[in-house]
Design an enzyme around this catalytic site. Structure first.
Site, mmCIF file in Angstrom:
data_model
loop_
_atom_site.group_PDB
_atom_site.id
_atom_site.type_symbol
_atom_site.label_atom_id
_atom_site.label_comp_id
_atom_site.label_asym_id
_atom_site.label_seq_id
_atom_site.Cartn_x
_atom_site.Cartn_y
_atom_site.Cartn_z
ATOM 1 N N SER A 1 -1.460 6.657 18.987
ATOM 2 C CA SER A 1 -1.495 5.254 19.387
ATOM 3 C C SER A 1 -0.125 4.820 19.892
ATOM 4 C CB SER A 1 -1.921 4.396 18.196
ATOM 5 O OG SER A 1 -2.199 3.100 18.628
ATOM 6 N N LYS B 1 -10.950 -1.321 14.935
ATOM 7 C CA LYS B 1 -9.900 -1.365 13.921
ATOM 8 C C LYS B 1 -8.668 -2.131 14.386
ATOM 9 C CE LYS B 1 -9.610 3.208 14.160
ATOM 10 N NZ LYS B 1 -10.187 3.538 15.490
ATOM 11 N N PHE C 1 3.571 -0.859 9.530
ATOM 12 C CA PHE C 1 2.497 0.112 9.757
ATOM 13 C C PHE C 1 2.449 0.614 11.194
ATOM 14 C CE2 PHE C 1 0.020 -2.280 6.271
ATOM 15 C CZ PHE C 1 0.579 -1.492 5.294
ATOM 16 N N ASP C 2 2.815 -0.253 12.127
ATOM 17 C CA ASP C 2 2.606 0.080 13.536
ATOM 18 C C ASP C 2 3.939 0.281 14.269
ATOM 19 O OD1 ASP C 2 0.854 0.579 15.691
ATOM 20 O OD2 ASP C 2 1.066 -1.481 16.427
ATOM 21 N N HIS D 1 -7.305 12.288 20.662
ATOM 22 C CA HIS D 1 -6.524 11.040 20.639
ATOM 23 C C HIS D 1 -5.060 11.434 20.765
ATOM 24 C CE1 HIS D 1 -4.991 7.137 19.757
ATOM 25 N NE2 HIS D 1 -6.157 6.645 19.429
ATOM 26 N N GLU E 1 -11.489 5.223 23.839
ATOM 27 C CA GLU E 1 -11.487 4.336 22.667
ATOM 28 C C GLU E 1 -10.242 3.448 22.651
ATOM 29 O OE1 GLU E 1 -11.405 7.168 19.516
ATOM 30 O OE2 GLU E 1 -13.421 7.919 19.883
ATOM 31 N N PRO E 2 -10.018 2.673 23.698
ATOM 32 C CA PRO E 2 -8.800 1.848 23.722
ATOM 33 C C PRO E 2 -8.862 0.705 22.716
ATOM 34 C CG PRO E 2 -10.221 1.283 25.567
ATOM 35 C CD PRO E 2 -10.854 2.454 24.879
ATOM 36 N N GLY E 3 -7.759 0.460 22.032
ATOM 37 C CA GLY E 3 -7.662 -0.669 21.115
ATOM 38 C C GLY E 3 -6.567 -1.617 21.593
ATOM 39 N N ARG E 4 -5.337 -1.205 21.328
ATOM 40 C CA ARG E 4 -4.136 -1.964 21.663
ATOM 41 C C ARG E 4 -4.152 -2.553 23.085
ATOM 42 N NH1 ARG E 4 0.489 -0.921 19.075
ATOM 43 N NH2 ARG E 4 -0.170 1.112 18.342
HETATM 44 N N1 PLP Z 1 -9.631 5.824 18.233
HETATM 45 C C1 PLP Z 1 -9.236 6.287 17.045
HETATM 46 C C2 PLP Z 1 -10.031 7.358 16.402
HETATM 47 C C3 PLP Z 1 -8.085 5.761 16.424
HETATM 48 O O1 PLP Z 1 -7.694 6.225 15.231
HETATM 49 C C4 PLP Z 1 -7.362 4.718 17.078
HETATM 50 C C5 PLP Z 1 -6.149 4.145 16.488
HETATM 51 O O2 PLP Z 1 -5.710 4.442 15.430
HETATM 52 C C6 PLP Z 1 -7.849 4.249 18.308
HETATM 53 C C7 PLP Z 1 -8.961 4.834 18.867
HETATM 54 C C8 PLP Z 1 -7.181 3.145 19.061
HETATM 55 O O3 PLP Z 1 -5.945 3.508 19.517
HETATM 56 P P1 PLP Z 1 -5.107 2.562 20.468
HETATM 57 O O4 PLP Z 1 -5.036 1.227 19.820
HETATM 58 O O5 PLP Z 1 -3.792 3.215 20.573
HETATM 59 O O6 PLP Z 1 -5.796 2.506 21.790
#
Ligand code: PLP
Length: 447
Positions: free
Chosen positions: A210, A79, A340-341, A207, A281-284
């Site tokens: 974020s 996402k 949003f962020d 979690h 589950e790292p994104g950012r």
């Molecule tokens: N996992 C879940 C379920 C999330 O909702 C999000 C972000 O909204 C993430 C992982 C990613 O978070 P981040 O970008 O802070 O690592």
């Protein structure tokens, strides 16, 4: 397109100017942006805003992850930025993926990633979505409520369920606990229900929110996960899976990693013996720094205010902007991250009065930066100190634009979403990135 990986081992995509490769003096971000656009100034859309994605930055973040958190498998949160080349690179480098929808699941599967490298990390899913995920072999999924258990029992009794618990997210930019996470007191009841329905709950997730700027949030969260593991034992589940979620930040990553490892040592001291699998589950963390945005100044004006009969220039002082710049991306586009962020963005100057060569000693003036739409909410930066010599046609740039930007950009008012130019960088990891992308490309063709 899909056939755009060159064969010479050096070119990733045709259209990437040769200048972008291995130029010894090119400072990655500024250099790339300059080179890309200088060569394109005669093209009709040469003034469009654009991203530069440095894929070696993504590569380096994975190396850094594996160095400081070797026990924890990263499942990239799609996402955050579903850029096709970021996904290909991470797929080739062997990460897993956190998907929140069938669209994301499909996008990852089409890269040739096997379904067991995907966690469907959305605790509240439509029945039809659980069904389609099951059809593609994606069985690992999170839940945090009883209805979800009934849905899963009905359409995918083979699911590998992960109970998402609520943790303290008060130290994060984006609080997710408002929407998701089972409070610890509800955990025994949920697990009993799962048992009664004959479902396989394999572990716990959380979690911390974020953009987590206080690493200690992970300490408490791991403690609560431990408590949930113990509740599982009471009900008859021996959990083997812990998902520590996202929230990792580029700037405090080492601190967070060490806090997290300490918490795991404290609460899961026997984890290697008991075969506990830990994912995140790292994104950012992976993409924020990898993307920069260049935007063109398409208009400017002084902020006039009409008071009675007289018109005067607002500002003058340091507390009020005395120039307004209008650029060709805004909060309805890439800068939706401001709304949003909860981000603040900081422009820097790429060209001044049409030139890339400027002294940097120009006098600065209080300025504001606005997006291109006809909406006054479309303010990118209410106050920035920018050189007085900036003109229409000059370029501004913004770093750290990879997370929660492109993915949520709209075309409101008819403005196109800014496109991405890619580079594998010219420093550490660039060769590895090229090789990995080639492997990924082959996998896509085979998928
Ligand atoms: N996992 C879940 C379920 C999330 O909702 C999000 C972000 O909204 C993430 C992982 C990613 O978070 P981040 O970008 O802070 O690592």
């Amino acid at each position: 397109g899909d056939n755009d990986i060159g064969d010479d081992g050096d070119t990733i995509f045709p259209g990437l100017p040769p200048l972008l490769r291995g130029h010894p003096e090119v400072h990655l971000r500024n250099g790339v942006i300059r080179a890309a656009r200088l060569s394109a100034t005669n093209e009709p859309d040469s003034e469009s805003a654009f991203f530069v994605a440095d894929l070696s930055s993504v590569y380096n973040q994975l190396e850094r992850w594996r160095r400081y958190l070797p026990e924890i498998e990263p499942f990239y949160a799609v996402k955050c930025n579903p850029d096709p080349y970021v996904l290909r690179l991470l797929a080739a480098l062997g990460t897993g993926f956190d998907c929140a929808s069938n669209g994301e699941i499909g996008q990852v599967l089409r890269l040739g990633v096997s379904p067991d490298r995907i966690i469907y990390a959305n605790p509240c899913k439509a029945v039809s979505s659980i069904k389609s995920a099951a059809r593609t072999g994606v069985d690992a999924m999170t839940f945090d409520n009883e209805d979800e258990l009934y849905k899963v029992a009905r359409v995918n009794p083979n699911a590998k369920l992960v109970l998402r618990i609520l943790t303290d997210d008060s130290k994060s930019l984006c609080r997710l606990g408002l929407k998701f996470g089972a409070p610890l007191v509800t955990v025994p009841g949920l697990l009993l229900k799962a048992k009664e329905l004959g479902l396989d709950v394999i572990g716990i997730s959380f979690h911390v929110g974020s953009g987590c700027y206080d690493s200690s949030a992970f300490t408490d969260a791991v403690g609560w996960a431990r408590a949930a593991f113990d509740m599982g034992l009471t009900v008859g589940y021996k959990f083997s899976f812990l998902d520590v979620g996202g929230g990792f930040e580029d700037t405090n990553f080492e601190t967070t990693a060490s806090v997290l490892c300490d918490a795991l040592d404290l609460h899961f001291p026997d984890r290697s013996g008991s075969g506990l699998r830990i994912i995140a589950e790292p994104g950012r963390y992976f993409v924020s720094r990898a993307f920069s945005l260049a935007a063109n100044i398409i208009a400017r004006r002084a902020p006039l205010s009409v008071v009675g009969e007289t018109t005067e220039i607002k500002g003058e002082g340091d507390d009020q902007p005395s120039m307004m710049y209008y650029i060709n991306d805004g909060v309805y586009g890439a800068f939706n991250c401001i709304l949003f962020d909860h981000q603040e963005v900081h422009p820097y100057v790429l060209t001044m009065n049409g030139s890339f060569h400027f002294s940097g000693t120009e006098s600065l003036q209080a300025s504001s930066v606005w997006g291109p739409t006809c909406d006054s909410i479309d303010c990118v930066c209410p106050m920035a100190r920018l050189p007085a010599g900036l003109r229409v046609g000059d370029w501004l740039a913004f770093n750290n634009m990879g997370a929660y930007t492109i993915c949520a950009a709209s075309q409101f008012n008819g403005f196109a979403v800014s496109l991405v130019t890619y580079t594998s960088g010219d420093g550490y990891g660039s060769q590895e990135v090229r090789l990995a992308l080639k492997a990924a490309h082959a996998a896509v063709l085979n998928a």
